[in-house]
Design a protein around this motif. Structure first.
Motif, PDB file in Angstrom:
ATOM      1  N   ILE A  56     -31.678  23.101 -23.761  1.00  0.00           N
ATOM      2  CA  ILE A  56     -31.552  24.081 -24.785  1.00  0.00           C
ATOM      3  C   ILE A  56     -31.898  25.537 -24.459  1.00  0.00           C
ATOM      4  O   ILE A  56     -32.831  25.703 -24.248  1.00  0.00           O
ATOM      5  CB  ILE A  56     -32.714  23.571 -26.146  1.00  0.00           C
ATOM      6  CG1 ILE A  56     -31.813  21.947 -26.815  1.00  0.00           C
ATOM      7  CG2 ILE A  56     -32.561  24.550 -27.284  1.00  0.00           C
ATOM      8  CD1 ILE A  56     -32.593  21.828 -27.947  1.00  0.00           C
ATOM      9  N   LEU A  57     -30.992  26.222 -24.629  1.00  0.00           N
ATOM     10  CA  LEU A  57     -30.971  27.720 -24.399  1.00  0.00           C
ATOM     11  C   LEU A  57     -30.861  28.489 -25.439  1.00  0.00           C
ATOM     12  O   LEU A  57     -29.633  28.859 -25.831  1.00  0.00           O
ATOM     13  CB  LEU A  57     -30.098  27.928 -23.180  1.00  0.00           C
ATOM     14  CG  LEU A  57     -30.083  26.943 -21.897  1.00  0.00           C
ATOM     15  CD1 LEU A  57     -29.017  27.560 -20.843  1.00  0.00           C
ATOM     16  CD2 LEU A  57     -31.556  26.859 -21.193  1.00  0.00           C
ATOM     17  N   ASP A  58     -31.667  28.986 -25.895  1.00  0.00           N
ATOM     18  CA  ASP A  58     -31.642  30.135 -27.068  1.00  0.00           C
ATOM     19  C   ASP A  58     -31.398  31.461 -26.675  1.00  0.00           C
ATOM     20  O   ASP A  58     -32.201  32.121 -26.329  1.00  0.00           O
ATOM     21  CB  ASP A  58     -32.909  30.131 -28.115  1.00  0.00           C
ATOM     22  CG  ASP A  58     -32.846  30.283 -29.555  1.00  0.00           C
ATOM     23  OD1 ASP A  58     -31.595  30.852 -29.916  1.00  0.00           O
ATOM     24  OD2 ASP A  58     -33.717  30.308 -30.339  1.00  0.00           O
ATOM     25  N   GLU A  59     -30.142  32.026 -27.140  1.00  0.00           N
ATOM     26  CA  GLU A  59     -29.753  33.255 -26.561  1.00  0.00           C
ATOM     27  C   GLU A  59     -29.971  33.675 -24.953  1.00  0.00           C
ATOM     28  O   GLU A  59     -30.640  34.405 -24.811  1.00  0.00           O
ATOM     29  CB  GLU A  59     -30.279  34.355 -27.747  1.00  0.00           C
ATOM     30  CG  GLU A  59     -29.682  33.982 -28.881  1.00  0.00           C
ATOM     31  CD  GLU A  59     -29.909  35.263 -29.842  1.00  0.00           C
ATOM     32  OE1 GLU A  59     -30.392  36.560 -29.434  1.00  0.00           O
ATOM     33  OE2 GLU A  59     -29.970  34.865 -31.036  1.00  0.00           O
ATOM     34  N   PRO A  60     -29.427  32.790 -24.132  1.00  0.00           N
ATOM     35  CA  PRO A  60     -29.776  32.849 -22.828  1.00  0.00           C
ATOM     36  C   PRO A  60     -29.295  34.025 -22.043  1.00  0.00           C
ATOM     37  O   PRO A  60     -29.867  34.464 -21.076  1.00  0.00           O
ATOM     38  CB  PRO A  60     -29.054  31.831 -22.191  1.00  0.00           C
ATOM     39  CG  PRO A  60     -28.012  31.454 -22.954  1.00  0.00           C
ATOM     40  CD  PRO A  60     -28.506  31.617 -24.123  1.00  0.00           C
ATOM     41  N   PHE A  61     -28.363  35.046 -22.383  1.00  0.00           N
ATOM     42  CA  PHE A  61     -27.708  36.281 -22.189  1.00  0.00           C
ATOM     43  C   PHE A  61     -28.330  37.514 -22.609  1.00  0.00           C
ATOM     44  O   PHE A  61     -28.145  38.224 -21.942  1.00  0.00           O
ATOM     45  CB  PHE A  61     -26.331  35.930 -21.855  1.00  0.00           C
ATOM     46  CG  PHE A  61     -26.016  34.692 -21.308  1.00  0.00           C
ATOM     47  CD1 PHE A  61     -25.973  34.510 -20.138  1.00  0.00           C
ATOM     48  CD2 PHE A  61     -25.210  33.702 -22.133  1.00  0.00           C
ATOM     49  CE1 PHE A  61     -25.427  33.313 -19.472  1.00  0.00           C
ATOM     50  CE2 PHE A  61     -24.791  32.606 -21.745  1.00  0.00           C
ATOM     51  CZ  PHE A  61     -24.871  32.457 -20.348  1.00  0.00           C
ATOM     52  N   THR A  62     -29.125  37.471 -23.762  1.00  0.00           N
ATOM     53  CA  THR A  62     -29.890  38.410 -24.257  1.00  0.00           C
ATOM     54  C   THR A  62     -30.771  39.255 -23.265  1.00  0.00           C
ATOM     55  O   THR A  62     -31.443  38.679 -22.634  1.00  0.00           O
ATOM     56  CB  THR A  62     -30.734  38.067 -25.333  1.00  0.00           C
ATOM     57  OG1 THR A  62     -29.717  37.493 -26.431  1.00  0.00           O
ATOM     58  CG2 THR A  62     -31.304  39.570 -25.981  1.00  0.00           C
ATOM     59  N   GLY A  63     -30.446  40.692 -23.151  1.00  0.00           N
ATOM     60  CA  GLY A  63     -31.234  41.574 -22.012  1.00  0.00           C
ATOM     61  C   GLY A  63     -30.786  41.543 -20.662  1.00  0.00           C
ATOM     62  O   GLY A  63     -31.204  42.105 -19.810  1.00  0.00           O
ATOM     63  N   LEU A  64     -29.606  40.779 -20.349  1.00  0.00           N
ATOM     64  CA  LEU A  64     -29.181  40.791 -19.252  1.00  0.00           C
ATOM     65  C   LEU A  64     -27.835  41.571 -18.946  1.00  0.00           C
ATOM     66  O   LEU A  64     -27.043  41.801 -19.797  1.00  0.00           O
ATOM     67  CB  LEU A  64     -28.678  39.388 -18.713  1.00  0.00           C
ATOM     68  CG  LEU A  64     -29.676  38.351 -18.643  1.00  0.00           C
ATOM     69  CD1 LEU A  64     -29.356  36.917 -18.129  1.00  0.00           C
ATOM     70  CD2 LEU A  64     -31.102  38.559 -17.892  1.00  0.00           C
ATOM     71  N   ASP A  65     -27.753  42.485 -17.648  1.00  0.00           N
ATOM     72  CA  ASP A  65     -26.473  43.141 -17.345  1.00  0.00           C
ATOM     73  C   ASP A  65     -25.373  42.217 -17.063  1.00  0.00           C
ATOM     74  O   ASP A  65     -25.493  41.055 -16.830  1.00  0.00           O
ATOM     75  CB  ASP A  65     -26.752  44.073 -16.414  1.00  0.00           C
ATOM     76  CG  ASP A  65     -27.043  43.784 -15.081  1.00  0.00           C
ATOM     77  OD1 ASP A  65     -26.718  42.701 -14.774  1.00  0.00           O
ATOM     78  OD2 ASP A  65     -27.949  44.382 -14.458  1.00  0.00           O
ATOM     79  N   LYS A  66     -24.171  42.931 -17.035  1.00  0.00           N
ATOM     80  CA  LYS A  66     -23.087  42.245 -16.778  1.00  0.00           C
ATOM     81  C   LYS A  66     -22.818  41.463 -15.478  1.00  0.00           C
ATOM     82  O   LYS A  66     -22.841  40.113 -15.442  1.00  0.00           O
ATOM     83  CB  LYS A  66     -21.844  43.080 -16.716  1.00  0.00           C
ATOM     84  CG  LYS A  66     -20.339  42.247 -16.522  1.00  0.00           C
ATOM     85  CD  LYS A  66     -19.101  43.519 -16.433  1.00  0.00           C
ATOM     86  CE  LYS A  66     -17.997  42.866 -16.363  1.00  0.00           C
ATOM     87  NZ  LYS A  66     -16.824  43.626 -16.252  1.00  0.00           N
ATOM     88  N   ASP A  67     -23.622  41.939 -14.359  1.00  0.00           N
ATOM     89  CA  ASP A  67     -23.780  41.078 -13.223  1.00  0.00           C
ATOM     90  C   ASP A  67     -24.810  39.784 -13.107  1.00  0.00           C
ATOM     91  O   ASP A  67     -24.277  38.638 -12.857  1.00  0.00           O
ATOM     92  CB  ASP A  67     -24.387  41.979 -12.117  1.00  0.00           C
ATOM     93  CG  ASP A  67     -23.113  42.755 -11.509  1.00  0.00           C
ATOM     94  OD1 ASP A  67     -21.853  42.832 -12.135  1.00  0.00           O
ATOM     95  OD2 ASP A  67     -23.658  43.830 -11.025  1.00  0.00           O
ATOM     96  N   ASN A  68     -25.699  40.110 -14.106  1.00  0.00           N
ATOM     97  CA  ASN A  68     -26.644  38.893 -14.064  1.00  0.00           C
ATOM     98  C   ASN A  68     -26.005  37.968 -14.987  1.00  0.00           C
ATOM     99  O   ASN A  68     -26.577  36.658 -14.959  1.00  0.00           O
ATOM    100  CB  ASN A  68     -28.191  39.520 -14.421  1.00  0.00           C
ATOM    101  CG  ASN A  68     -28.847  40.062 -13.332  1.00  0.00           C
ATOM    102  OD1 ASN A  68     -28.891  39.504 -12.348  1.00  0.00           O
ATOM    103  ND2 ASN A  68     -29.629  41.284 -13.542  1.00  0.00           N
TER     104      ASN A  68
END
Length: 197
Positions: free
Chosen positions: A147-159
């Motif tokens: 379960i990953l709640d908004e896993p990409f929030t706060g990451l830049d495109k490469d990350n």
């Protein structure tokens, strides 16, 4: 393993947060819960994990042959990273995954946070770094459910790309449930089950 939700309803203070939510998802599949803030995504995740009770409906896990499942192993990354502030990334991951070899933890950290100072405590890290540690902690062990709640929030495109590749590789044999705001899921995940909340 199959997760089945049937007509899940949740009410807070006379406000309906979830209304008749139904979905079925099995091992190797990805369920993407999408919707704006306040739509009930995190509440539904908490219900799945048994941290929150629902008011009506059914939610259960079963094996592929239809028998009820026993204990379910879960790896979770929340919106708040919930890391131990005064220790480093390695120890944060090891505490939650004692069976994983040290070299595998070190390898995954280098993959997701290349060049990280291994003496640096979590309290000295940026939000994006902390998010990535939380994701490694959730995904490094083989689980029935991730379960990953908004896993990409706060990451830049490469990350985002780097983390998405990692998540896809590590969670492939389990059920993966992620949340996000509408169409912000990287294309790498391909065929997914979408549930609008």
């Amino acid at each position: 393993m199959v997760l089945t939700a049937k007509n899940i309803k949740k009410i807070y203070n006379d406000k309906v947060v979830l209304r008749d939510v139904s979905e079925t998802v099995g091992s190797g599949k990805i369920l993407y819960l999408k919707g704006e803030s306040g739509a009930g995504k995190t509440t539904f995740l908490r219900i799945i994990m048994g941290l929150e009770k629902y008011d009506s409906g059914e939610l259960f896990f079963s094996k592929e042959n239809g028998d009820k499942a026993g204990d379910i192993s879960i790896g979770a990354s929340f919106q708040e990273d919930r890391l131990c502030e005064d220790i480093n990334a390695f120890t944060n991951i090891k505490i939650a995954n004692p069976g994983v070899k040290d070299k595998d933890i070190a390898s995954d950290i280098e993959r997701i946070l290349p060049g990280l100072d291994d003496k640096k405590t979590v309290s000295k890290m940026s939000g994006g770094m902390r998010k990535r540690i939380s994701i490694i902690r959730a995904c490094i062990s083989e689980r029935d459910l991730y379960i990953l709640d908004e896993p990409f929030t706060g990451l830049d495109k490469d990350n985002i790309q780097r983390v998405a590749e990692y998540i896809k590789e590590k969670t492939g044999n389990g059920i993966l449930i992620m949340t996000g705001h509408n169409d912000d899921l990287p294309d790498i995940f391909g065929d997914i089950i979408e549930l609008q909340l």
